[in-house]
Write an enzyme that holds these catalytic residues in place. Structure first.
Site, PDB file in Angstrom:
ATOM      1  N   HIS A 267       2.531  -2.950   6.149  1.00 22.15           N
ATOM      2  CA  HIS A 267       3.794  -2.716   6.857  1.00 22.15           C
ATOM      3  C   HIS A 267       3.660  -3.091   8.337  1.00 22.15           C
ATOM      4  O   HIS A 267       4.064  -2.334   9.213  1.00 22.15           O
ATOM      5  CB  HIS A 267       4.204  -1.252   6.717  1.00 22.15           C
ATOM      6  N   ASP A 320       0.027   1.750   1.760  1.00 18.57           N
ATOM      7  CA  ASP A 320       0.884   1.623   0.578  1.00 18.57           C
ATOM      8  C   ASP A 320       1.576   0.272   0.544  1.00 18.57           C
ATOM      9  O   ASP A 320       1.628  -0.446   1.537  1.00 18.57           O
ATOM     10  CB  ASP A 320       1.935   2.737   0.576  1.00 18.57           C
ATOM     11  N   GLU A 321       2.101  -0.063  -0.620  1.00 18.47           N
ATOM     12  CA  GLU A 321       2.958  -1.232  -0.812  1.00 18.47           C
ATOM     13  C   GLU A 321       2.356  -2.491  -0.181  1.00 18.47           C
ATOM     14  O   GLU A 321       3.005  -3.192   0.603  1.00 18.47           O
ATOM     15  CB  GLU A 321       4.357  -0.949  -0.240  1.00 18.47           C
ATOM     16  N   VAL A 322       1.145  -2.791  -0.556  1.00 18.83           N
ATOM     17  CA  VAL A 322       0.458  -3.971  -0.031  1.00 18.83           C
ATOM     18  C   VAL A 322       0.584  -5.097  -1.059  1.00 18.83           C
ATOM     19  O   VAL A 322      -0.095  -5.097  -2.081  1.00 18.83           O
ATOM     20  CB  VAL A 322      -1.023  -3.655   0.268  1.00 18.83           C
TER      21      VAL A 322
END
Length: 530
Positions: A267, A320-322
């Protein structure tokens, strides 16, 4: 023993002469001796009450005692709460006789250590009674709890404590009781963050998880890399170092710790507005460039600067969310991977572990979102605190491996999910699926998350409240006490009351029972039934 938290103050109420002491009765876990719901939120661990009503002097005086009684935080807290309890005209309306049952607040602070850390002693005791002609009653409590026992009588135009005598022994069930505030998706002015902090203290939440930075904006000043906040939405939507320090200080005075977060590597798009070399390429702007030493130099600089601002022992590193696909199609990153015989999953692990090393070197305990555990849990540093969010069932796996966990199941505790009713927030159990006592102790607590995609200054507080209060009681009060309550009668009545209390204190808490959270009332009516 951890130092005593100054905001959670031991106190005694000194009663004037002329009122006979009432016998205390052991009551059910959620009712007064008179059979009325206990309008204290969150529900105390143990208490007894009576049938007496005591008048509180609008000139209520502070008598600070104990090793920490002289701390400025004690007097400041007393002043804040006195302004919440009494109307500005209360002194002018004081009775000519000056005869009140409660005239002095004796605060006994057991420690002079003002350090605020995870696990600080938040226990307290309170005893409120009329003394039958003796001007000395000894006991203790948090001033917040005392303030919730104070009710304004509109007929007599004075403040009363009803159902006295009260005897309360209380302490939190979990050490970590958090609220995430996302200032990347929308900027919140400092005064709004202060309002959030104030409202947290009313529900005894004790950790502000400040999600400062994300892919949309980078609003924080970083002296070591001054171009980073070029990633802010505008120059007027930024936080200086001094702003952040002020927020931390403001929160500390209210017993709240600030856990900051930078969410790496997935992010970080906003970082490249100031330093484009952090992007793998102009068409691959996140995850951050895992192959570049400069990336980790910047992370080290950010964390070093932030360590001077945020003294709390936990720091959130995201993780997260990589989505690593563009690493594979960026030539220099692909070459770096091939030279090390690494997959993109290996590179994700490498990045997270390297960021953890930097944080640990700065004497921080790293917190990471659960994808890191799900992907390479066996490689995480043993100090790691895993932050659940994707759904239930993760913390049992985390604690079984000996790691600590924070619960934020998105199905219940994501406040931007507006269709989640208060009942589901209230019944979310952090220890679900964990029966081993030693493993239960590895669950630090939980956190409700106010993600900012659809919330800003105009609607944040009514999105947070009153549903955050439901989670706050789950994290503070004993399981057996809250489980014994009927949701639709006792709990709902108490939550209506707390929402009205928030409104009286200027907090824009939305109606409790709206189908969608934060919506205004659907028609006329009392805040006690909406």
């Amino acid at each position: 023993m951890p130092p005593t938290l100054l905001t959670y103050l031991l106190l005694a109420l000194v009663a004037g002469s002329g009122a006979a002491s009432a016998r205390r009765h052991r009551s059910p876990a959620n009712l007064t001796a008179s059979g009325k719901p206990v309008y204290i939120w969150p529900l105390p661990k143990n208490f007894t009450s009576g049938t007496q009503t005591l008048a509180v002097d609008p000139d209520l005086a502070l008598d600070a005692q104990g090793p920490g009684g002289g701390a400025a935080a004690v007097a400041e807290a007393f002043g804040r709460y006195r302004s919440l309890i009494f109307s500005p005209w209360a002194h002018a309306a004081r009775t000519a006789s000056g005869s009140y049952d409660v005239s002095r607040l004796t605060v006994v602070v057991a420690s002079a250590d003002e350090t605020l850390e995870l696990g600080v002693d938040e226990s307290y005791t309170i005893y409120i009674a009329a003394a039958g002609g003796v001007n000395s009653i000894v006991g203790g409590a948090t001033i917040e709890t005392f303030s919730q026992l104070c009710v304004f009588n509109y007929d007599a135009k004075n403040v009363e404590v009803r159902y006295a005598p009260w005897y309360i022994q209380d302490e939190p069930r979990f050490a970590f009781r958090g609220l995430l505030l996302d200032t990347s998706r929308h900027y919140y002015p400092v005064d709004v963050i202060k309002e959030v902090i104030d409202s947290m203290s009313f529900a005894k939440l004790n950790v502000l998880h400040w999600h400062i930075i994300d892919e949309q904006s980078f609003p924080l000043e970083i002296p070591s890399y001054p171009n980073l906040w070029k990633g802010s939405y505008s120059k007027s939507e930024r936080y200086t170092v001094e702003d952040a320090q002020y927020i931390v200080s403001y929160a500390k005075k209210r017993g709240i710790q600030v856990m900051a977060e930078i969410d790496v590597p997935g992010h970080g798009e906003s970082w490249g507005n100031g330093y484009p070399k952090l992007w793998p390429s102009p068409s691959c702007t996140e995850p951050l460039d895992v192959s570049s030493n400069f990336t980790f130099e910047v992370i080290s600089g950010i964390l070093s600067d932030m360590r001077k601002i945020f003294p709390f022992g936990l720091f959130h590193l995201g993780g997260d969310e990589v989505y690593t696909g563009c690493w594979n199609v960026t030539p220099h990153v692909k070459q770096w991977l091939d030279e090390r015989n690494m997959t993109t999953k290996d590179a994700y692990k490498y990045f997270v572990l390297k960021a953890q090393e930097i944080a640990i070197h700065l004497n921080w305990i790293p917190v990471n979102w659960e994808e890191t555990f799900n992907s390479f849990g066996e490689n995480l540093n043993p100090l790691t605190v895993v932050h659940n969010w994707l759904g239930p069932g993760v913390c049992p796996k985390v604690v079984a491996k000996g790691l600590r966990c924070i619960v934020s199941n998105q199905g219940a505790w994501y406040l931007d999910h507006l269709d989640v009713p208060w009942e589901e927030v209230y019944t979310e159990e952090p220890l679900a699926g964990i029966s081993d006592i030693a493993q239960q102790k590895l669950v630090l607590g939980g956190e409700v998350c106010m993600w900012g995609e659809t919330a800003d200054t105009s609607d944040a507080l009514q999105t947070i409240w009153p549903r955050a209060a439901a989670a706050a009681e789950r994290m503070w009060s004993p399981l057996e006490a809250i489980s014994a309550q009927d949701l639709e009668t006792t709990v709902l009545a108490r939550l209506h009351y707390f929402r009205c209390l928030l409104n009286h204190r200027g907090v824009a808490a939305a109606p409790v029972t709206n189908f969608y959270a934060r919506r205004p009332p659907i028609g006329p009516g009392s805040c006690f039934i909406q």
